[in-house]
Design a protein around this motif. Structure first.
Motif, PDB file in Angstrom:
ATOM      1  N   SER A   1       0.824  -1.212   0.000  1.00  0.00           N
ATOM      2  CA  SER A   1       0.000   0.000   0.000  1.00  0.00           C
ATOM      3  C   SER A   1       0.857   1.261   0.000  1.00  0.00           C
ATOM      4  N   TYR A   2       1.967   1.191   0.699  1.00  0.00           N
ATOM      5  CA  TYR A   2       2.861   2.357   0.788  1.00  0.00           C
ATOM      6  C   TYR A   2       4.230   1.934   0.265  1.00  0.00           C
ATOM      7  N   GLU A   3       4.351   1.922  -1.030  1.00  0.00           N
ATOM      8  CA  GLU A   3       5.576   1.408  -1.646  1.00  0.00           C
ATOM      9  C   GLU A   3       6.814   2.170  -1.177  1.00  0.00           C
ATOM     10  N   GLY A   4       7.831   1.429  -0.880  1.00  0.00           N
ATOM     11  CA  GLY A   4       9.090   2.039  -0.476  1.00  0.00           C
ATOM     12  C   GLY A   4       9.152   2.437   0.983  1.00  0.00           C
ATOM     13  N   ILE A   5       8.138   2.024   1.751  1.00  0.00           N
ATOM     14  CA  ILE A   5       8.117   2.406   3.165  1.00  0.00           C
ATOM     15  C   ILE A   5       9.143   1.601   3.968  1.00  0.00           C
ATOM     16  N   THR A   6       9.744   2.258   4.937  1.00  0.00           N
ATOM     17  CA  THR A   6      10.690   1.541   5.802  1.00  0.00           C
ATOM     18  C   THR A   6       9.936   1.031   7.022  1.00  0.00           C
ATOM     19  N   LEU A   7      10.399  -0.091   7.536  1.00  0.00           N
ATOM     20  CA  LEU A   7       9.691  -0.717   8.656  1.00  0.00           C
ATOM     21  C   LEU A   7      10.721  -1.363   9.580  1.00  0.00           C
ATOM     22  N   SER A   8      10.668  -1.006  10.861  1.00  0.00           N
ATOM     23  CA  SER A   8      11.605  -1.639  11.793  1.00  0.00           C
ATOM     24  C   SER A   8      11.063  -3.013  12.182  1.00  0.00           C
ATOM     25  N   LEU A   9      11.945  -3.853  12.701  1.00  0.00           N
ATOM     26  CA  LEU A   9      11.514  -5.186  13.138  1.00  0.00           C
ATOM     27  C   LEU A   9      10.486  -5.077  14.263  1.00  0.00           C
ATOM     28  N   GLY A  10      10.695  -4.084  15.139  1.00  0.00           N
ATOM     29  CA  GLY A  10       9.781  -3.888  16.267  1.00  0.00           C
ATOM     30  C   GLY A  10       8.364  -3.572  15.797  1.00  0.00           C
ATOM     31  N   LYS A  11       8.292  -2.742  14.766  1.00  0.00           N
ATOM     32  CA  LYS A  11       6.973  -2.391  14.236  1.00  0.00           C
ATOM     33  C   LYS A  11       6.342  -3.600  13.544  1.00  0.00           C
ATOM     34  N   GLY A  12       7.165  -4.374  12.856  1.00  0.00           N
ATOM     35  CA  GLY A  12       6.688  -5.605  12.227  1.00  0.00           C
ATOM     36  C   GLY A  12       6.120  -6.553  13.283  1.00  0.00           C
ATOM     37  N   THR A  25       6.142 -14.025  12.597  1.00  0.00           N
ATOM     38  CA  THR A  25       5.937 -13.911  11.141  1.00  0.00           C
ATOM     39  C   THR A  25       5.856 -12.438  10.714  1.00  0.00           C
ATOM     40  N   GLY A  26       5.407 -11.583  11.627  1.00  0.00           N
ATOM     41  CA  GLY A  26       5.410 -10.133  11.342  1.00  0.00           C
ATOM     42  C   GLY A  26       6.835  -9.629  11.169  1.00  0.00           C
ATOM     43  N   MET A  27       7.723 -10.114  12.041  1.00  0.00           N
ATOM     44  CA  MET A  27       9.135  -9.719  11.924  1.00  0.00           C
ATOM     45  C   MET A  27       9.746 -10.261  10.633  1.00  0.00           C
ATOM     46  N   ILE A  28       9.383 -11.507  10.307  1.00  0.00           N
ATOM     47  CA  ILE A  28       9.893 -12.100   9.061  1.00  0.00           C
ATOM     48  C   ILE A  28       9.370 -11.285   7.867  1.00  0.00           C
ATOM     49  N   GLY A  29       8.095 -10.891   7.944  1.00  0.00           N
ATOM     50  CA  GLY A  29       7.504 -10.070   6.879  1.00  0.00           C
ATOM     51  C   GLY A  29       8.237  -8.752   6.736  1.00  0.00           C
ATOM     52  N   ALA A  30       8.561  -8.119   7.879  1.00  0.00           N
ATOM     53  CA  ALA A  30       9.291  -6.840   7.838  1.00  0.00           C
ATOM     54  C   ALA A  30      10.662  -7.042   7.200  1.00  0.00           C
ATOM     55  N   LYS A  31      11.238  -8.191   7.474  1.00  0.00           N
ATOM     56  CA  LYS A  31      12.574  -8.500   6.937  1.00  0.00           C
ATOM     57  C   LYS A  31      12.514  -8.742   5.425  1.00  0.00           C
ATOM     58  N   ILE A  32      11.443  -9.401   4.986  1.00  0.00           N
ATOM     59  CA  ILE A  32      11.344  -9.787   3.575  1.00  0.00           C
ATOM     60  C   ILE A  32      10.753  -8.675   2.698  1.00  0.00           C
ATOM     61  N   PHE A  33       9.644  -8.076   3.158  1.00  0.00           N
ATOM     62  CA  PHE A  33       8.889  -7.180   2.267  1.00  0.00           C
ATOM     63  C   PHE A  33       9.236  -5.694   2.406  1.00  0.00           C
ATOM     64  N   ALA A  34       9.670  -5.293   3.601  1.00  0.00           N
ATOM     65  CA  ALA A  34       9.866  -3.848   3.804  1.00  0.00           C
ATOM     66  C   ALA A  34      11.258  -3.405   3.358  1.00  0.00           C
ATOM     67  N   LYS A  35      11.318  -2.122   3.040  1.00  0.00           N
ATOM     68  CA  LYS A  35      12.609  -1.534   2.698  1.00  0.00           C
ATOM     69  C   LYS A  35      13.397  -1.374   3.991  1.00  0.00           C
ATOM     70  N   LYS A  36      14.681  -1.621   3.918  1.00  0.00           N
ATOM     71  CA  LYS A  36      15.497  -1.532   5.131  1.00  0.00           C
ATOM     72  C   LYS A  36      15.580  -0.102   5.633  1.00  0.00           C
ATOM     73  N   GLU A  37      15.543   0.037   6.975  1.00  0.00           N
ATOM     74  CA  GLU A  37      15.723   1.381   7.542  1.00  0.00           C
ATOM     75  C   GLU A  37      17.181   1.764   7.439  1.00  0.00           C
ATOM     76  N   GLU A  38      17.411   3.009   7.110  1.00  0.00           N
ATOM     77  CA  GLU A  38      18.805   3.430   6.993  1.00  0.00           C
ATOM     78  C   GLU A  38      19.406   3.657   8.361  1.00  0.00           C
ATOM     79  N   VAL A  39      20.557   3.053   8.589  1.00  0.00           N
ATOM     80  CA  VAL A  39      21.234   3.217   9.882  1.00  0.00           C
ATOM     81  C   VAL A  39      22.097   4.464   9.826  1.00  0.00           C
ATOM     82  N   ILE A  40      21.876   5.343  10.801  1.00  0.00           N
ATOM     83  CA  ILE A  40      22.646   6.590  10.807  1.00  0.00           C
ATOM     84  C   ILE A  40      23.846   6.438  11.739  1.00  0.00           C
TER      85      ILE A  40
END
Lengths: 167, 196
Positions: free
Chosen positions: B80-91, B181-196
């Motif tokens: 739904s929100y292409e290119g969105i970043t997602l942390s594992l915690g949110k997943g 499985t939410g965490m696995i989904g965040a790992k597979i489908f979401a764009k990685k969050e940029e580490v600063i």
């Protein structure tokens, strides 16, 4: 080594360990009431067929989940515990984790269907092993998410003597 | 690129994805369990502890339905929100909410089905008891104990406390599984969050 998101790591660790202990069923604790009514069985009733002949038994009682589910949960817990150690080996360059995970899930589905359609007969051990592989590769997907190997670069020390950052 | 980052920087709501995943999977799981229930009702008591084919199929598919809600919700959210970043915690959080949603949907649909076919639960109980009565490889005392347990469990399942207890029992492992499985989904489908 840098340890990120500690709370989430330990939360999942505790939950995965709890799931494995519950999955072992009432036989582990020598519960006297019939296994059918045990809360462990009721808890997993929506997640597993719980057919007793497809489950391992402890103290004369079947576990709360079948051998494949036990393998998945135990494999995930094992993989999760090993995550810090995996950091020291740079598997990431050698193995595409996501592909391996998907292939192993696919093999599990094939094994389930093949047995169901009568092409072959799987066993308690074969289901356990496939479950263990699926669970552990699921956990290994997170290597590099919680534990990161840090390399202090030579440049980090440049100017350290004059600015006292090395103290 | 810059525009899309601006649009999604304030974390769009994930409740639609959770609701869709919970409803779809809760509904499919309910349908499968009802089909399995009627298959049990209409089968002759075999007296075998090895479950029927329908039990195996509904158990196998049910596991996928109840367990992969977190992944489905994340997949929908990321699509739904292409290119969105997602942390594992949110997943993980989305997974827990989806798991609880699945348990709620399953419970509500079961109660609605009890209104549509009020004899369903009773017939299912009778069928299960008949199967245990036909068993030969367990002692009479064990048989009695199991049958009493089934009867009391089904009796309690019609009370408000029984319904709530049943839902909580189901939701705890389902939530934990969906967290993972939410965490696995965040790992597979979401764009990685940029580490600063």
């Amino acid at each position: 080594m840098c340890f990120k998101q500690r709370a989430l790591y330990f939360l999942v660790l505790v939950m995965a360990a709890g799931i494995v202990v519950i999955a072992l069923g009432g036989g582990l604790f020598g519960q006297a009431n019939g296994w059918y009514m045990q809360w462990q069985h009721q808890a997993f009733s929506s997640l597993c067929h719980q057919i007793s002949e497809r489950s391992f038994w402890i103290n004369g009682q079947p576990m709360a989940v079948c051998s494949r589910c036990l393998g998945i949960y135990a494999g995930f817990l094992g993989g999760w515990i090993l995550l810090p150690f995996l950091t020291f080996f740079n598997f990431r360059k050698l193995v595409a984790y996501k592909k391996v995970f998907l292939v192993i899930v696919g093999i599990n589905v094939l094994d389930f269907l093949g047995n169901l359609l009568g092409f072959w007969q799987n066993t308690l051990i074969s289901r356990l092993v496939l479950g263990l592989l699926a669970g552990s590769t699921a956990a290994v997907l997170f290597s590099g998410s919680f534990f990161i190997k840090t390399h202090k670069q030579t440049e980090a020390y440049y100017g350290g003597v004059t600015t006292n950052i090395l103290r | 690129m810059e525009e899309s980052q601006q649009i999604y920087s304030d974390n769009p709501s994930y409740w639609t994805s959770i609701a869709i995943a919970a409803f779809v999977l809760g509904f499919i799981y309910f349908v499968i369990s009802v089909i399995g229930g009627y298959a049990t009702i209409n089968s002759e008591p075999s007296g075998s502890m090895f479950g029927s084919m329908s039990q195996l199929i509904s158990g196998g598919i049910g596991c996928l339905m109840a367990g992969f809600g977190g992944m489905l919700a994340i997949w929908h959210y990321c699509n739904s929100y292409e290119g969105i970043t997602l942390s594992l915690g949110k997943g993980a959080l989305i997974g827990i909410y989806t798991g609880f949603g699945i348990a709620v949907v399953m419970t509500i649909l079961n109660q609605i089905w009890n209104l549509i076919d009020p004899t369903y639960t009773e017939r299912l109980m009778d069928s299960m008891i008949a199967n245990y009565e036909a068993m030969e490889n367990i002692s009479d005392a064990q048989k009695e104990q199991i049958i009493d347990g089934i009867a009391s469990e089904f009796r309690n399942s019609n009370t408000l406390w029984g319904i709530i207890k049943g839902m909580l029992f189901i939701s705890i492992p389902v939530c934990i599984l969906n967290l993972i499985t939410g965490m696995i989904g965040a790992k597979i489908f979401a764009k990685k969050e940029e580490v600063i």
